[in-house]
Write a protein that holds these residues in place. Structure first.
Motif, short mmCIF file in Angstrom:
data_model
loop_
_atom_site.label_atom_id
_atom_site.label_comp_id
_atom_site.label_asym_id
_atom_site.label_seq_id
_atom_site.Cartn_x
_atom_site.Cartn_y
_atom_site.Cartn_z
N ASN A 111 -12.91 12.50 -1.96
CA ASN A 111 -11.83 12.08 -1.07
C ASN A 111 -11.12 13.32 -0.53
O ASN A 111 -10.73 14.20 -1.29
CB ASN A 111 -10.82 11.23 -1.84
CG ASN A 111 -11.42 9.96 -2.39
OD1 ASN A 111 -11.93 9.13 -1.64
ND2 ASN A 111 -11.39 9.79 -3.71
N TYR A 154 3.44 3.64 2.79
CA TYR A 154 2.55 2.59 2.31
C TYR A 154 3.20 1.21 2.27
O TYR A 154 2.51 0.22 2.02
CB TYR A 154 2.00 2.94 0.93
CG TYR A 154 0.62 3.54 0.99
CD1 TYR A 154 -0.47 2.79 1.41
CD2 TYR A 154 0.40 4.86 0.61
CE1 TYR A 154 -1.75 3.33 1.46
CE2 TYR A 154 -0.87 5.42 0.66
CZ TYR A 154 -1.95 4.64 1.09
OH TYR A 154 -3.21 5.18 1.15
N SER A 176 -6.98 2.22 -0.06
CA SER A 176 -7.23 3.49 0.62
C SER A 176 -6.73 4.69 -0.17
O SER A 176 -6.98 5.84 0.23
CB SER A 176 -6.57 3.49 2.00
OG SER A 176 -5.15 3.39 1.89
N LEU A 177 -6.05 4.46 -1.29
CA LEU A 177 -5.59 5.56 -2.16
C LEU A 177 -6.29 5.37 -3.50
O LEU A 177 -5.76 4.76 -4.42
CB LEU A 177 -4.07 5.50 -2.33
CG LEU A 177 -3.43 6.68 -3.09
CD1 LEU A 177 -3.61 7.98 -2.32
CD2 LEU A 177 -1.95 6.40 -3.33
N ARG A 219 -6.98 7.79 8.61
CA ARG A 219 -8.36 7.96 9.10
C ARG A 219 -8.60 7.14 10.36
O ARG A 219 -9.26 7.59 11.30
CB ARG A 219 -9.37 7.55 8.02
CG ARG A 219 -9.67 8.63 6.99
CD ARG A 219 -10.89 8.27 6.19
NE ARG A 219 -12.09 8.16 7.02
CZ ARG A 219 -13.26 7.71 6.59
NH1 ARG A 219 -13.40 7.28 5.33
NH2 ARG A 219 -14.30 7.64 7.39
N CYS A 247 -13.39 2.75 7.72
CA CYS A 247 -12.61 3.80 7.07
C CYS A 247 -11.87 3.28 5.84
O CYS A 247 -10.94 3.94 5.35
CB CYS A 247 -11.64 4.45 8.05
SG CYS A 247 -10.27 3.40 8.57
N HIS A 280 -2.88 0.89 -3.00
CA HIS A 280 -3.69 0.30 -1.92
C HIS A 280 -5.12 0.80 -2.08
O HIS A 280 -5.36 1.86 -2.67
CB HIS A 280 -3.13 0.71 -0.55
CG HIS A 280 -3.78 0.03 0.61
ND1 HIS A 280 -4.66 0.68 1.45
CD2 HIS A 280 -3.70 -1.24 1.08
CE1 HIS A 280 -5.08 -0.15 2.38
NE2 HIS A 280 -4.51 -1.33 2.17
N CYS A 287 1.60 -1.88 3.90
CA CYS A 287 0.50 -2.70 3.36
C CYS A 287 0.98 -4.01 2.77
O CYS A 287 0.19 -4.93 2.57
CB CYS A 287 -0.35 -1.91 2.38
SG CYS A 287 0.42 -1.57 0.78
N HIS A 295 -9.79 0.79 5.39
CA HIS A 295 -8.40 0.38 5.62
C HIS A 295 -7.42 1.54 5.39
O HIS A 295 -6.30 1.33 4.95
CB HIS A 295 -8.03 -0.82 4.75
CG HIS A 295 -8.81 -2.06 5.10
ND1 HIS A 295 -8.59 -3.27 4.49
CD2 HIS A 295 -9.82 -2.28 5.99
CE1 HIS A 295 -9.42 -4.17 4.99
NE2 HIS A 295 -10.17 -3.59 5.91
N ASN A 296 -7.87 2.74 5.70
CA ASN A 296 -7.01 3.93 5.62
C ASN A 296 -6.42 4.17 7.01
O ASN A 296 -7.14 4.53 7.94
CB ASN A 296 -7.86 5.13 5.18
CG ASN A 296 -7.08 6.43 5.14
OD1 ASN A 296 -6.03 6.58 5.76
ND2 ASN A 296 -7.62 7.40 4.43
N LEU A 335 -5.91 11.34 3.90
CA LEU A 335 -5.17 10.30 3.19
C LEU A 335 -3.70 10.32 3.61
O LEU A 335 -3.20 11.37 4.05
CB LEU A 335 -5.29 10.52 1.68
CG LEU A 335 -6.69 10.34 1.08
CD1 LEU A 335 -6.71 10.79 -0.37
CD2 LEU A 335 -7.14 8.88 1.18
#
Length: 706
Positions: free
Chosen positions: A175, A34, A120-121, A63, A57, A118, A37, A59-60, A180
């Motif tokens: 999720n 991560y 995405s988490l 994915r 998605c 982030h 980011c 910003h993952n 992830l």
């Protein structure tokens, strides 16, 4: 760097890389660390693969690489310039992960119920998570040996929509951990590493996921396993569930389960840092034959940070509820249950008192801290009864004022300007006042130009989101269309965004609706963006949102006042980077610290805040504006007085200064950056924690053994 789970991350990287053209293997490696980011070029690198899919998605990056059309992947694989960028970032991230102290160094174990690493988490809700995410990122940057422990919420925090009446409605999305940037930690036999936690009438089995945040592994515990009951499996589904039985189960899994998970992974921390009391039960399950032995062991290595003077933020439960929760643990360890209950009472002998997790954390820590200087004063008074033999000023609760992770929150244009003016490595020395000493020489025209660019980026987001939000809640077409024309790039832009609770006093913005509307549409206009979520059980908080949205019919407000629904860290970044003035209106002394304003500072934003939390020690008369921080039991009178002062400052000082052709506004931006940026960075905050609390030889302000 802690080794547990590293091979599982590497297998996940290899599995993802196998699905991609060979040239894109570095992207798979980057996706599972991560620290991409907050790398200056990280987000843009993934966006370049497929901008539409990147947005779709959330910003993952995992994915994105799984779902991007083959055409996009092939185009990327043929782009030599992009491949060179990817190779450079991958090399930098890999070198940092593999450098510094190795896994043999005993780490700090950081426990928190939420982490905003982030968007995405989605295992965060608000300020506590943002602070935790910033601290572990800073630890990663500084190669401070650390592991972080939390829970994997498969449904995260609730998503927000607003109906036509202005009422908040909640919903949750599932999720899939397989999509992830994380990996399930497995043992030598290939099976998931698990630990068991006795809770009420069930032994709950939890598995462990690893997330790499640079050099800091974040271990997330997950009870969604087939051998568990439906209740147990749901216990790690949602963050901050209103049901007290679920909340208490989460706390047991985070504290007891987290401590056992570290043991199963071979991690023996030199310090256990409890960020809020949610993980306080960890102190009840360490080595020792008796409860006293276990607690003494915890006290030797545990430090505790309290984050809120608000009573609702310091969870307390009836003794029978705690007894039911912990009786299996007491039986397993041979502990006297009443001795455990005494640890969580302010007055141990008062059997009628509820059991508080903050009290438990204070009693089982070697050191404790508040999160601003004023909060330290409030906390010492708040918890003085735990130490009846001490004067209030001698209560063993210090303070470490919060700070923010600079590369996460500074906007791209501002970062580029500071790179040019302060030098390319200024972020590494952000906590040093000397780094900012030359800020007064920063060209005013350049600074205004950067502020305009970041304001334009915020406006672009608003014009894209607001029409959709308004249509979704059933607004009439003209009002929805006005959202597409909302805001202008040369108008003063004010932001108010935070968790919606009554003590945050969002209502002061429209306390006098007629006057507020007049200011918005005056000859020197302003535009106001508001965002935030109220807890699903907090109806008074929801009423504040509803009250604000009822102003939407006032003349001139359709394009000047917007509420951005479903607030998250991605929206937060746009707001703190784009707003010229950041407003904070807590009822003193209820604001422990506040960090959103610190993020605004890094982007040249100015503060209009009550003298509470961090602003009480930050404001010097030249670097922003202040409302009184006095405590007043007459809330109605205080609100009227503070609202009037808010409008006076806007009309009499802030608006004229912004639209003045002289350099008064620029001078204040420079003063804000010079005086505030170094003091309220996560670099300074982490250094304070390392010096004041993490040093195992330091026994400053020891907690009473009472």
């Amino acid at each position: 760097m802690v080794d547990a789970g590293r091979r599982d991350i590497e297998r996940a990287v290899s599995g993802l890389a196998a699905r991609l053209p060979a040239e894109l293997a570095p992207l798979a490696s980057i996706a599972y660390d991560y620290s991409w980011c907050w790398h200056a070029d990280g987000p843009a690198l993934f966006e370049a693969v497929d901008a539409e899919r990147w947005a779709a998605c959330g910003h993952n990056p995992v994915r994105l690489l799984r779902e991007a059309p083959q055409e996009s992947l092939d185009r990327t694989a043929a782009d030599d310039a992009l491949l060179a960028r990817a190779a450079d970032i991958d090399a930098r991230l890999r070198a940092h992960r593999e450098g510094g102290p190795d896994g043999a160094v005993d780490p700090v174990a950081y426990f928190c119920a939420e982490y905003a690493v982030h968007v995405s988490l989605p295992v965060y809700s608000g300020g506590l998570g943002a602070l935790a995410g910033d601290l572990i990122k800073e630890a990663a940057d500084r190669s401070l040996p650390m592991v972080a422990v939390g829970l994997l919420y498969r449904q995260g925090y609730f998503r927000q929509r607003i109906d036509l009446t202005g009422w908040q409605r909640e919903y949750w999305l599932e999720n899939d951990p397989a999509l992830l940037p994380m990996a399930l930690v497995r043992g030598e036999d290939g099976e998931p590493v698990t630990v068991s936690v006795p809770v009420r009438d069930e032994t709950i089995v939890v598995q462990i996921w690893r997330v790499d945040v640079g050099r800091v592994p974040l271990f997330l515990l997950d009870a969604d396993r087939p051998e568990n009951s439906a209740f147990a499996r749901f216990s790690t589904a949602q963050l901050y569930v209103g049901d007290p039985a679920v909340r208490l189960t989460q706390y047991a899994l985070l504290g007891i389960g987290g401590a056992r998970a570290l043991g199963a992974l071979g991690v023996d921390p030199v310090v256990v840092h409890l960020n809020e009391g949610h993980a306080a039960y960890a102190a009840l399950d360490g080595p020792g034959a008796t409860l006293q032995d276990v607690v003494e062991h915890a006290r030797r290595r545990t430090v505790f940070t309290t984050h809120t003077p608000v009573p609702a933020g310091n969870d307390a439960y009836a003794g029978p509820e705690i007894a039911e929760l912990l009786e299996p643990l007491a039986r397993e360890r041979g502990f006297d249950l009443d001795e455990i209950l005494r640890l969580g009472r302010t007055h141990p002998e008062a059997e009628h008192e509820p059991f508080g997790i903050t009290q438990l954390a204070l009693r089982t820590s070697r050191a404790a801290n508040a999160v601003s200087r004023r909060h330290g004063d409030v906390a010492r008074e708040m918890w003085a009864d735990i130490w009846p033999d001490r004067l209030t000023q001698d209560i063993p609760i210090g303070h470490v004022t919060n700070g923010v992770h600079v590369p996460t929150w500074v906007g791209g244009p501002m970062r580029a300007l500071l790179d040019e003016h302060l030098g390319p490595r200024w972020i590494e020395h952000a906590a040093d006042p000397a780094t900012w000493a030359s800020i007064d020489a920063l060209d005013g025209a350049e600074l205004r130009a950067v502020r305009r660019r970041q304001r334009e980026a915020l406006i672009a987001m608003i014009r894209e989101r607001i029409p959709r939000d308004r249509l979704a809640r059933g607004e009439e077409r003209g009002f929805a269309q006005a959202g597409a024309e909302a805001f202008e790039p040369d108008v003063l832009t004010i932001g108010f965004a935070r968790r919606v609770a009554t003590y945050k006093r969002m209502g002061l913005l429209v306390h006098d609706v007629e006057r507020a509307v007049g200011i918005v549409g005056g000859h020197q206009p302003l535009q106001l963006v508001v965002a935030g979520k109220a807890h699903p059980k907090d109806d008074p908080g929801k009423e504040l949102i509803q009250h604000l949205l009822h102003v939407r019919g006032a003349p001139g407000t359709a394009t000047r006042v917007v509420f951005v629904a479903d607030y998250d860290v991605a929206i937060a970044a746009k707001l703190v980077q784009g707003c010229d003035v950041w407003v904070n209106l807590p009822r003193p002394p209820m604001e422990a610290s506040g960090t959103s304003g610190m993020k605004s500072v890094l982007n040249g934003g100015l503060q209009l805040s009550v003298l509470d939390g961090w602003w009480a020690e930050a404001y010097d008369g030249t670097n922003g504006w202040a409302l009184p921080g006095d405590v007043d039991a007459d809330h109605q009178a205080q609100d009227a007085r503070d609202a009037a002062r808010l409008y006076e400052l806007l009309e009499g000082e802030i608006l004229p200064s912004f639209y003045d052709t002289e350099n008064g506004w620029v001078d204040m931006m420079r003063a804000s950056l010079r005086t505030l940026a170094p003091r309220f960075s996560a670099t300074r905050m982490l250094a304070d924690y390392a010096r004041l609390l993490y040093d195992p030889g330091r026994q400053a302000r020891p907690v009473s053994r009472r």
